[in-house]
Motif scaffolding. Structure first.
Motif, mmCIF file in Angstrom:
data_model
loop_
_atom_site.group_PDB
_atom_site.id
_atom_site.type_symbol
_atom_site.label_atom_id
_atom_site.label_comp_id
_atom_site.label_asym_id
_atom_site.label_seq_id
_atom_site.Cartn_x
_atom_site.Cartn_y
_atom_site.Cartn_z
ATOM 1 N N ARG A 1 -70.843 -149.125 -69.666
ATOM 2 C CA ARG A 1 -70.069 -149.130 -68.432
ATOM 3 C C ARG A 1 -70.791 -149.435 -67.362
ATOM 4 N NH1 ARG A 1 -65.009 -150.067 -66.279
ATOM 5 N NH2 ARG A 1 -64.874 -149.143 -64.231
ATOM 6 N N ALA A 2 -71.942 -149.070 -67.244
ATOM 7 C CA ALA A 2 -72.700 -149.146 -65.740
ATOM 8 C C ALA A 2 -73.048 -150.492 -65.668
ATOM 9 C CB ALA A 2 -73.851 -148.082 -65.822
ATOM 10 N N ILE A 3 -73.696 -151.261 -66.653
ATOM 11 C CA ILE A 3 -74.184 -152.467 -66.431
ATOM 12 C C ILE A 3 -73.587 -153.659 -66.829
ATOM 13 C CG2 ILE A 3 -76.230 -153.786 -66.921
ATOM 14 C CD1 ILE A 3 -76.911 -151.724 -64.763
ATOM 15 N N GLU A 4 -72.958 -153.417 -68.480
ATOM 16 C CA GLU A 4 -72.506 -154.436 -68.933
ATOM 17 C C GLU A 4 -71.170 -154.723 -68.546
ATOM 18 O OE1 GLU A 4 -73.053 -152.973 -73.178
ATOM 19 O OE2 GLU A 4 -74.624 -154.721 -73.199
ATOM 20 N N GLN A 5 -70.119 -153.687 -68.473
ATOM 21 C CA GLN A 5 -68.879 -153.832 -68.155
ATOM 22 C C GLN A 5 -68.711 -154.274 -66.794
ATOM 23 O OE1 GLN A 5 -65.708 -150.835 -69.200
ATOM 24 N NE2 GLN A 5 -67.231 -150.023 -70.649
ATOM 25 N N ARG A 6 -69.460 -153.706 -65.835
ATOM 26 C CA ARG A 6 -69.473 -154.195 -64.348
ATOM 27 C C ARG A 6 -69.878 -155.547 -64.287
ATOM 28 N NH1 ARG A 6 -72.545 -151.290 -61.209
ATOM 29 N NH2 ARG A 6 -71.307 -151.266 -59.437
ATOM 30 N N SER A 7 -70.664 -156.152 -65.284
ATOM 31 C CA SER A 7 -70.858 -157.486 -65.209
ATOM 32 C C SER A 7 -70.033 -158.412 -65.695
ATOM 33 C CB SER A 7 -72.320 -157.824 -65.731
ATOM 34 O OG SER A 7 -73.313 -157.216 -65.165
ATOM 35 N N GLY A 8 -68.827 -157.784 -66.197
ATOM 36 C CA GLY A 8 -67.847 -158.906 -66.657
ATOM 37 C C GLY A 8 -67.967 -159.249 -68.106
ATOM 38 N N ILE A 9 -68.804 -158.625 -68.697
ATOM 39 C CA ILE A 9 -68.861 -159.050 -70.376
ATOM 40 C C ILE A 9 -67.905 -158.849 -70.921
ATOM 41 C CG2 ILE A 9 -69.906 -156.956 -71.302
ATOM 42 C CD1 ILE A 9 -71.676 -160.358 -71.561
#
Lengths: 389, 143
Positions: free
Chosen positions: A131-139
């Motif tokens: 959630r913290a890095i990947e989801q918030r980058s729109g992956i």
């Protein structure tokens, strides 16, 4: 220790259906128990593989499906591990029979993926990423696997056409599988000219969104004989979690899958070379290449040759046939049910029930089911009709 | 095992990590036993299991390790698509995923990039969970 066997299997239609999850399960269960006593007279516990409550706004799937099977006051639970949920459910059933706790356990899986269109499925699947890095980058799922594919094409001799040929091979297998979501042959140009989804991956590199359920009855060998059912031994089971974030893993050596496969081989007392058929987690074409290497079928950098006949593959390849069902790509990929659809295919292949798609002489199968991106979690099973070594 | 005193000011928690990032500092965990870099920092090293994890500033310069373009985005980011994402290997050894401020066609494996930090947009705050609303976003800019 009792040795667990698979004694029966069933599945719902796969693809876009008008049935909610519990009803898809009822269809799968009816096939698995055709000619058998009622589930209430046989089943002692239930595990349900299910990816996401967002499709139906429904958790408590263990309770729900036990009830719909006519079972009351039995242990029942949902198992979660994104697309590996089905094989995790199978693994729990196998362990319960192996440790003597139960004689018959129902491992099932269900997903109603078409409830909110492509955007709903894209959103639900993205919850499998950090959630913290990947989801918030729109992956997204296709773009995560595209990162693996881009790297694989960079490091090996494989080309986009090789990946396309994996899809062609799996569609050809699915054309002989009456259960398949896409039972039709395609050519490489169809793949190469299909819409770019996340380059280098195109639409036809991707497994489809679809609904589906599967049910697998795991019992002792004695009970399978009492029920007069053909049985397949579950000779090995392994599971392995790796980092949730793709960036922190080796992106071309799928080490978690290697551990899961090797654990299952070790339990079964076999080597990769003993495997006749394998159902691997080809959510995207590049996965089949990567998993052929992780499973020990292919030397590093040559897994993309999985579509070729054994004699035409690089030195060091085994004679294994990959994804005779058509794989996730063409058989279908209803997330929580997928691991059990892999077991269903192996059961039918190993008991002479695979019809036109039968792989002649097949005795031993490897199943590799993954969740999250690639080996965020991997479950491996060895199924065999060979006598124990 | 220690760490019972972890709180939201500790960069081994996400609020602590993002507070530092908002100030322009990219913090990584560095395993005192095996040297593994952990992005973001966390209490234990996945490579060796050690809990002796130091928190150290990381170089914001790196190179593209792999990349793609998101054409079918999650609903929350529909207005942004298409956009480029990459896994970047940073100069201090850690690897981090993020968006790239360049068109897909203009990016290649090995390209030099530098991590920049910005505040979330109104649209991003809209789709954020309550506790994430002020967390900054990072983006890799070609160098």
């Amino acid at each position: 220790m009792p040795e667990p066997v698979i004694a029966s299997v069933g599945a719902s239609p796969l693809g876009r259906t008008d049935l909610p999850g519990r009803d898809l399960f009822s269809v799968a269960l009816a096939e698995a128990f055709d000619g058998l006593p009622d589930p209430a007279d046989v089943v002692e516990a239930v595990y349900v593989g299910n990816q996401s409550e967002s499709y139906e706004h429904q958790i408590m799937y263990g309770t729900l499906l036990a009830e719909w099977a006519g079972l009351r006051y039995v242990p029942a639970e949902r198992v979660e591990g994104c697309a590996a949920a089905g094989a995790l459910a199978l693994r729990h059933a196998v362990k319960d029979v192996r440790n003597g706790e139960h004689e018959a356990v129902l491992a099932c899986g269900v997903e109603k993926m078409t409830s909110a269109g492509t955007s709903g499925a894209t959103d639900a699947l993205s919850a499998a990423f950090d959630r913290a890095i990947e989801q918030r980058s729109g992956i997204t799922a296709p773009s995560q696997y595209a990162l693996l594919a881009q790297r694989y094409l960079h490091e090996t001799d494989a080309t986009e056409r090789d990946l396309a040929e994996i899809a062609v091979k799996n569609h050809a297998n699915a054309a002989r599988n009456p259960r398949a979501q896409f039972p039709k042959e395609i050519d490489a140009e169809t793949v190469l000219e299909s819409d770019p989804i996340a380059p280098p991956l195109k639409l036809y590199d991707c497994a489809p969104v679809g609904d589906g359920a599967a049910a697998v009855l795991v019992t002792t060998a004695e009970l399978a004989d009492d029920l007069d059912r053909p049985r397949v031994r579950v000779a090995g089971s392994g599971a392995s979690a790796n980092n949730i974030a793709v960036a922190e893993r080796d992106m071309t050596d799928i080490a978690g899958a290697r551990v899961a496969a090797e654990t299952a081989y070790e339990e079964a007392g076999i080597d990769a070379a003993d495997v006749d058929i394998a159902e691997v987690h080809d959510a995207f074409t590049v996965c089949e290449a990567l998993l052929a290497e992780a499973a020990g079928f292919a030397p590093a950098g040559t897994g993309y040759q999985s579509y070729r006949a054994p004699a035409e593959r690089a030195d060091g390849w085994t004679d294994v046939r990959l994804s005779p069902s058509g794989g996730l790509k063409a058989r279908g990929h209803p997330i929580g049910a997928t691991g059990l659809l892999q077991a269903l295919e192996a059961y039918e292949q190993l008991t002479g029930a695979a019809g036109d798609r039968a792989v002649e002489g097949a005795e031993t199968a490897l199943l590799l089911n993954e969740g999250g991106v690639a080996d965020a979690v991997t479950v491996g099973h060895v199924l065999t009709t060979a006598e124990a070594p | 095992m220690t760490d019972g005193d972890l709180d939201a000011t500790d960069p081994r928690t996400l609020p602590g990590f993002f507070d530092a990032l908002a100030e322009g500092e990219l913090l990584g965990g560095v395993c005192a036993d095996c040297g593994q870099v952990l992005l973001p920092p966390r209490p234990a090293c996945y490579a060796c299991g050690s809990r002796a994890v130091d928190v150290e500033p990381q170089s914001r310069e790196g190179r593209v390790f792999s990349y793609t373009e998101v054409r079918t985005p999650p609903p929350a980011f529909a207005a942004d698509a298409p956009y480029t994402v990459a896994v970047v290997e940073l100069a201090d050894g850690g690897r981090l995923l993020g968006r790239v401020a360049a068109d897909y066609a203009d990016v290649a494996i090995g390209d030099a990039v530098e991590l920049a930090v910005r505040e979330p947009t109104a649209a991003e705050r809209e789709v954020a969970l309550d506790y994430e609303a002020d967390w900054p976003l990072h983006v890799f800019e070609p160098r």
